[in-house]
Enzyme design. Structure first.
Site, PDB file in Angstrom:
ATOM      1  N   CYS A 116       0.645  -1.183  -0.135  1.00 15.57           N
ATOM      2  CA  CYS A 116      -0.025  -0.001  -0.052  1.00 15.57           C
ATOM      3  C   CYS A 116       0.884   1.172  -0.022  1.00 15.57           C
ATOM      4  O   CYS A 116       1.469   1.457  -0.933  1.00 15.57           O
ATOM      5  CB  CYS A 116      -0.854  -0.213   1.172  1.00 15.57           C
ATOM      6  SG  CYS A 116      -2.341   0.901   1.093  1.00 15.57           S
TER       7      CYS A 116
ATOM      8  N   HIS B 248      -3.573  -4.990   1.198  1.00 19.47           N
ATOM      9  CA  HIS B 248      -3.027  -5.542   2.370  1.00 19.47           C
ATOM     10  C   HIS B 248      -3.179  -6.967   2.317  1.00 19.47           C
ATOM     11  O   HIS B 248      -4.199  -7.685   2.889  1.00 19.47           O
ATOM     12  CB  HIS B 248      -3.783  -4.748   3.479  1.00 19.47           C
ATOM     13  CG  HIS B 248      -3.653  -3.756   3.804  1.00 19.47           C
ATOM     14  ND1 HIS B 248      -2.330  -3.052   4.371  1.00 19.47           N
ATOM     15  CD2 HIS B 248      -4.065  -2.539   3.180  1.00 19.47           C
ATOM     16  CE1 HIS B 248      -2.223  -1.608   4.365  1.00 19.47           C
ATOM     17  NE2 HIS B 248      -3.649  -1.355   3.613  1.00 19.47           N
TER      18      HIS B 248
ATOM     19  N   GLU C  44      -1.888  -8.818   4.565  1.00 20.60           N
ATOM     20  CA  GLU C  44      -1.591  -9.387   6.103  1.00 20.60           C
ATOM     21  C   GLU C  44      -2.806  -9.508   6.542  1.00 20.60           C
ATOM     22  O   GLU C  44      -2.961 -10.519   7.781  1.00 20.60           O
ATOM     23  CB  GLU C  44      -0.730  -8.408   6.696  1.00 20.60           C
ATOM     24  CG  GLU C  44      -1.174  -7.040   6.954  1.00 20.60           C
ATOM     25  CD  GLU C  44      -1.122  -6.072   6.122  1.00 20.60           C
ATOM     26  OE1 GLU C  44      -0.990  -4.690   6.168  1.00 20.60           O
ATOM     27  OE2 GLU C  44      -0.788  -6.579   4.990  1.00 20.60           O
TER      28      GLU C  44
END
Length: 513
Positions: free
Chosen positions: A86, A172, A174
């Site tokens: 990002c 993202h 994660e």
């Protein structure tokens, strides 16, 4: 901070993302050690750490804002694989000659991308759901880069410079909302960075024991032991490393759960043959707390008195050079990066006297809470102790609302023991993140047998959560709640009513005080 493992490392640079700790955790779950460091880390320090890969986290800023976070561009010339997430991708684009501009509208939420089968997306389907959260967008990529994923809203959902092994994703990976996020991170860590994934609690123990022995030598260590998971794991790890050179001081302030003080002495003093000094300071604490009802004042009194008692006992010992603490990696992160947000202070008792002439030793300050539990199991601490409920430093002192008395403590102590027993019997220990009883200071009319009563109300607090930052009330089966309530009003004196807290966090906190 000294690296916990002299082996493979993935370095995560922090740009203020709310997910930055998640990145580190996801990498560790793959068996590869990872640390989060401030984005201002120097190139020389990175060379010293010798990471196998670098991940640039997301962040709330625009790369064009005045004073926005950046890095030394020389990092891209170290020959170390880099993955920008990002903001990290936008910064990489800007620093390497591409163009980024403010998007017409912020993209936040789930999106569908179409990916090419390259190193990052190896073995993954072309179409996949990801989680976007950004207000800038890349409009031109740097020389040497190519697009490896796009979406309906952006031509540059993911980019790569395969020759220099520099990658960027606009989403993202994660977070759980990204369908194949873990697989993408694993591809970066294993395929691109060529990590083998051999970081385990077993080899952590071996390395940490060696480090402790090398640093301590034949000198002595003092450990403040509360009976909680963190200080218990620290004590057992130190004892494994240096044996009788360790002395623990256990301050029993009379605000512990039922049987907790005796349990500490039995399990750790006798079970692990550790030298533990138990200080029975109940009267001392209760005298200081008499007439005090303000929660912050109670916390302050309990914290200060703990320090004074510990100081008095430590002064009786001779030739002690080190003080051990159960500092966690989350504490290090929150205090050690410029992007960290100030949050509500923790309940844990801290603030030992500054004039104590000890060297600080913090053997678990590179571990997250779940890793500390795994370490405890590996060290042989019984599972029921490792998975005990979190307990604040002020203890039951903040679960008795208003002034603390022995009678009120007994009500909370007994009702809490019943709650924990029923939760254990019903097999709900791992389903509920935290659960306890409180005494809110409310009395109400009731009927017990043929007699009218005017007795206390006990509140039950049980929540589900991932990290404690947010939580929701646990949907415990009504029959189980009825069983808990019935036992409390029948077995605990001076209680005629039980209520269940159904408030989430926010707006409430998990603890009542």
């Amino acid at each position: 901070m000294e690296m916990a493992q002299e082996q493979e490392l993935i370095l995560v640079l922090d740009f203020g993302s709310q997910y930055n700790q998640l990145i580190t955790r996801r990498i560790r779950e793959m068996g590869v050690y990872s640390e989060l460091h401030d984005h201002e880390i120097s190139v020389d320090e990175i060379k010293r750490m010798n990471p196998k890969g670098i991940i640039l986290s997301g962040g709330p800023n625009s790369v064009y804002e005045e004073g926005s976070f950046t890095i030394d561009p020389e990092i891209y010339n170290l020959g170390i694989p880099v993955l920008g997430i990002c903001y990290g991708m936008q910064l990489t684009t800007k620093l390497l000659g591409g163009k980024v501009e403010r998007a017409n509208e912020r993209e936040y939420g789930k999106a569908i991308i179409n990916a090419k089968s390259d190193e990052l997306f190896f073995g993954l389907p072309a179409e996949q759901t990801v989680w976007m959260s950004h207000s800038d967008k890349v409009i031109e990529i740097p020389d040497g880069f190519e697009v490896i994923a796009d979406s309906p809203s952006t031509n540059y959902a993911a980019i790569e410079d395969k020759k220099r092994r520099i990658y960027g994703v606009q989403f993202h990976p994660e977070v759980r909302h990204t369908e194949y996020g873990n697989d993408l991170l694993r591809n970066f860590v294993r395929r691109v960075c060529e990590c083998t994934g051999e970081w385990t609690m077993e080899n952590f123990i071996d390395i940490e024991v060696e480090k402790i022995r090398k640093r301590v030598g034949d000198r002595k260590v003092l450990c403040a032991m509360s009976g909680g998971v963190d200080s218990s794991v620290v004590a057992v790890l130190l004892h494994k490393a240096i044996g009788d050179q360790l002395t623990c001081i256990f301050v029993d302030h009379g605000l512990l759960r039922k049987g907790e003080g005796d349990m500490v002495m039995e399990q750790f003093g006798e079970g692990f043959d550790m030298n533990i000094i138990r200080v029975n300071a109940q009267e001392r604490f209760m005298d200081k707390l008499k007439g005090v009802s303000d929660p912050e004042q109670k916390r302050k009194i309990i914290g200060n008195e703990f320090v004074y008692v510990f100081d008095d006992e430590a002064a009786k010992l001779t030739d002690v050079d080190f003080l051990a603490q159960g500092t966690l990696y989350t504490d290090v992160i929150e205090s050690g990066t410029k992007t960290a947000q100030t949050i509500k202070s923790h309940h844990n008792v801290g603030g030992l006297p500054e004039d104590m002439e000890f060297e600080l030793i913090e053997p678990i300050n590179t571990l997250f809470k779940d890793e500390v539990r795994a370490l405890g199991i590996e060290l042989g601490i019984p599972e029921h102790l490792v998975w005990r409920q979190p307990f604040p430093g002020p203890g039951l002192g903040i679960r008795v609302l208003g002034e603390i008395t022995e009678d009120k403590l007994e009500i909370v102590r007994e009702s809490d023991a019943i709650l924990r027993e029923v939760v254990r019997e019903e097999g709900l220990e791992r389903d509920i993140w935290q659960y306890f009883t409180v005494l809110p200071g409310i009395q109400s009319v009731g009927v017990m047998g043929d007699y009218r009563t005017y007795d206390h109300t006990v509140g039950i607090r049980a929540v589900t959560s991932i990290d404690g930052m947010t939580s929701d009330f646990a949907r415990i089966d009504w029959e189980v709640l009825q069983k808990i309530s019935s036992r409390i009003v029948n077995e605990v004196d001076h209680v005629n009513r039980v209520v269940y807290d159904i408030t989430s966090k926010p707006p409430s906190t998990i603890e009542w005080e």
